[in-house]
Motif scaffolding. Structure first.
Motif, PDB file in Angstrom:
ATOM      1  N   SER A  57       0.853  -1.195   0.000  1.00  0.00           N
ATOM      2  CA  SER A  57       0.000   0.000   0.000  1.00  0.00           C
ATOM      3  C   SER A  57       0.890   1.247   0.000  1.00  0.00           C
ATOM      4  O   SER A  57       2.095   1.170   0.245  1.00  0.00           O
ATOM      5  CB  SER A  57      -0.889  -0.003   1.241  1.00  0.00           C
ATOM      6  OG  SER A  57      -0.098   0.158   2.409  1.00  0.00           O
ATOM      7  N   SER A  58       0.283   2.383  -0.247  1.00  0.00           N
ATOM      8  CA  SER A  58       1.070   3.625  -0.294  1.00  0.00           C
ATOM      9  C   SER A  58       1.701   3.933   1.067  1.00  0.00           C
ATOM     10  O   SER A  58       2.806   4.454   1.132  1.00  0.00           O
ATOM     11  CB  SER A  58       0.222   4.794  -0.774  1.00  0.00           C
ATOM     12  OG  SER A  58      -0.867   5.004   0.098  1.00  0.00           O
ATOM     13  N   ARG A  59       0.998   3.569   2.153  1.00  0.00           N
ATOM     14  CA  ARG A  59       1.583   3.778   3.495  1.00  0.00           C
ATOM     15  C   ARG A  59       2.773   2.871   3.724  1.00  0.00           C
ATOM     16  O   ARG A  59       3.780   3.291   4.301  1.00  0.00           O
ATOM     17  CB  ARG A  59       0.534   3.543   4.579  1.00  0.00           C
ATOM     18  CG  ARG A  59      -0.432   4.706   4.743  1.00  0.00           C
ATOM     19  CD  ARG A  59      -1.370   4.451   5.894  1.00  0.00           C
ATOM     20  NE  ARG A  59      -0.640   4.306   7.140  1.00  0.00           N
ATOM     21  CZ  ARG A  59      -0.672   5.183   8.132  1.00  0.00           C
ATOM     22  NH1 ARG A  59      -1.393   6.264   8.011  1.00  0.00           N
ATOM     23  NH2 ARG A  59       0.007   4.976   9.230  1.00  0.00           N
ATOM     24  N   LYS A  60       2.685   1.602   3.287  1.00  0.00           N
ATOM     25  CA  LYS A  60       3.821   0.691   3.449  1.00  0.00           C
ATOM     26  C   LYS A  60       4.993   1.111   2.564  1.00  0.00           C
ATOM     27  O   LYS A  60       6.143   1.004   2.970  1.00  0.00           O
ATOM     28  CB  LYS A  60       3.407  -0.744   3.148  1.00  0.00           C
ATOM     29  CG  LYS A  60       2.598  -1.366   4.264  1.00  0.00           C
ATOM     30  CD  LYS A  60       2.354  -2.829   4.021  1.00  0.00           C
ATOM     31  CE  LYS A  60       1.513  -3.390   5.161  1.00  0.00           C
ATOM     32  NZ  LYS A  60       1.229  -4.814   4.977  1.00  0.00           N
ATOM     33  N   GLN A  61       4.696   1.602   1.367  1.00  0.00           N
ATOM     34  CA  GLN A  61       5.758   2.106   0.505  1.00  0.00           C
ATOM     35  C   GLN A  61       6.450   3.306   1.159  1.00  0.00           C
ATOM     36  O   GLN A  61       7.675   3.407   1.150  1.00  0.00           O
ATOM     37  CB  GLN A  61       5.204   2.503  -0.863  1.00  0.00           C
ATOM     38  CG  GLN A  61       4.844   1.327  -1.730  1.00  0.00           C
ATOM     39  CD  GLN A  61       4.285   1.754  -3.078  1.00  0.00           C
ATOM     40  OE1 GLN A  61       4.023   2.934  -3.313  1.00  0.00           O
ATOM     41  NE2 GLN A  61       4.096   0.794  -3.964  1.00  0.00           N
ATOM     42  N   ALA A  62       5.653   4.190   1.744  1.00  0.00           N
ATOM     43  CA  ALA A  62       6.216   5.350   2.434  1.00  0.00           C
ATOM     44  C   ALA A  62       7.069   4.903   3.620  1.00  0.00           C
ATOM     45  O   ALA A  62       8.149   5.451   3.859  1.00  0.00           O
ATOM     46  CB  ALA A  62       5.101   6.284   2.896  1.00  0.00           C
ATOM     47  N   LEU A  63       6.599   3.891   4.357  1.00  0.00           N
ATOM     48  CA  LEU A  63       7.365   3.377   5.492  1.00  0.00           C
ATOM     49  C   LEU A  63       8.694   2.792   5.028  1.00  0.00           C
ATOM     50  O   LEU A  63       9.744   3.055   5.636  1.00  0.00           O
ATOM     51  CB  LEU A  63       6.554   2.319   6.255  1.00  0.00           C
ATOM     52  CG  LEU A  63       7.266   1.658   7.438  1.00  0.00           C
ATOM     53  CD1 LEU A  63       7.578   2.679   8.514  1.00  0.00           C
ATOM     54  CD2 LEU A  63       6.426   0.521   7.995  1.00  0.00           C
ATOM     55  N   LEU A  64       8.675   2.004   3.964  1.00  0.00           N
ATOM     56  CA  LEU A  64       9.916   1.440   3.436  1.00  0.00           C
ATOM     57  C   LEU A  64      10.878   2.543   2.984  1.00  0.00           C
ATOM     58  O   LEU A  64      12.090   2.458   3.224  1.00  0.00           O
ATOM     59  CB  LEU A  64       9.620   0.486   2.285  1.00  0.00           C
ATOM     60  CG  LEU A  64       8.944  -0.834   2.663  1.00  0.00           C
ATOM     61  CD1 LEU A  64       8.497  -1.583   1.415  1.00  0.00           C
ATOM     62  CD2 LEU A  64       9.887  -1.697   3.486  1.00  0.00           C
ATOM     63  N   ASP A  65      10.338   3.569   2.361  1.00  0.00           N
ATOM     64  CA  ASP A  65      11.181   4.689   1.928  1.00  0.00           C
ATOM     65  C   ASP A  65      11.785   5.425   3.128  1.00  0.00           C
ATOM     66  O   ASP A  65      12.959   5.811   3.103  1.00  0.00           O
ATOM     67  CB  ASP A  65      10.379   5.666   1.069  1.00  0.00           C
ATOM     68  CG  ASP A  65      10.089   5.117  -0.318  1.00  0.00           C
ATOM     69  OD1 ASP A  65      10.750   4.146  -0.733  1.00  0.00           O
ATOM     70  OD2 ASP A  65       9.193   5.671  -0.991  1.00  0.00           O
ATOM     71  N   VAL A  66      11.002   5.609   4.184  1.00  0.00           N
ATOM     72  CA  VAL A  66      11.506   6.294   5.377  1.00  0.00           C
ATOM     73  C   VAL A  66      12.561   5.444   6.083  1.00  0.00           C
ATOM     74  O   VAL A  66      13.569   5.964   6.569  1.00  0.00           O
ATOM     75  CB  VAL A  66      10.340   6.659   6.328  1.00  0.00           C
ATOM     76  CG1 VAL A  66      10.849   7.106   7.686  1.00  0.00           C
ATOM     77  CG2 VAL A  66       9.474   7.745   5.707  1.00  0.00           C
ATOM     78  N   LEU A  67      12.365   4.125   6.111  1.00  0.00           N
ATOM     79  CA  LEU A  67      13.342   3.243   6.758  1.00  0.00           C
ATOM     80  C   LEU A  67      14.681   3.205   6.023  1.00  0.00           C
ATOM     81  O   LEU A  67      15.724   3.031   6.654  1.00  0.00           O
ATOM     82  CB  LEU A  67      12.781   1.822   6.884  1.00  0.00           C
ATOM     83  CG  LEU A  67      11.636   1.642   7.878  1.00  0.00           C
ATOM     84  CD1 LEU A  67      11.090   0.216   7.817  1.00  0.00           C
ATOM     85  CD2 LEU A  67      12.093   1.985   9.290  1.00  0.00           C
ATOM     86  N   THR A  68      14.651   3.362   4.718  1.00  0.00           N
ATOM     87  CA  THR A  68      15.902   3.350   3.952  1.00  0.00           C
ATOM     88  C   THR A  68      16.512   4.742   3.790  1.00  0.00           C
ATOM     89  O   THR A  68      17.629   4.873   3.297  1.00  0.00           O
ATOM     90  CB  THR A  68      15.687   2.721   2.558  1.00  0.00           C
ATOM     91  OG1 THR A  68      14.689   3.467   1.867  1.00  0.00           O
ATOM     92  CG2 THR A  68      15.277   1.262   2.675  1.00  0.00           C
TER      93      THR A  68
END
Length: 138
Positions: A57-68
């Protein structure tokens, strides 16, 4: 491409290599990679590992981007810092290409930290957008 083909033809067919085409192509590739990197990040055109990312989802994509993000920021800060050190040294030594037509090297070396800074600005913009998505505001 025309310069590259001409250089290969002159080197192998005529046995008369060019003194400046190779160096010019190297500088052009640095400039192309720097400009292309900023453009690709701005337009979200980088290749991503879609194994985990594409179906999220867009929230999970955002989370992955923030983690990296810390890794990307660390890389960009080191690129800017070391690129500036190398460019400053090149300017101080007044480096030129070792060819019959001496082309200054330091302007090309200064492009690297400048575009690193531009990539960092675009990256921070994307990071703010991702944080906004995570907080439910985007």
């Amino acid at each position: 491409m025309v310069f590259g083909v001409t250089d290969v033809f002159m080197r192998y067919a005529l046995n008369a290599p060019s003194q400046w085409i190779g160096t010019t192509l190297q500088a052009a590739m640095v400039l192309l990679a720097c400009a292309g990197g900023v453009y690709a990040l701005q337009h979200d055109s980088f290749v991503k590992l879609d194994l985990f990312y594409a179906n999220a989802s867009s929230r999970k994509q955002a989370l992955l981007d923030v983690l990296t993000a810390p890794f990307a920021i660390l890389f960009l800060v080191i690129l800017i810092w070391k690129g500036y050190v190398a460019a400053s040294l090149s300017l101080m030594l007044n480096q030129h290409t070792p060819t019959s037509i001496p082309i200054p090297i330091y302007p090309i070396k200064f492009v690297i930290p400048v575009t690193g800074g531009l990539v960092l600005l675009v990256f921070v913009k994307h990071l703010i957008r991702n944080l906004s998505t995570l907080l439910g505001r985007g």
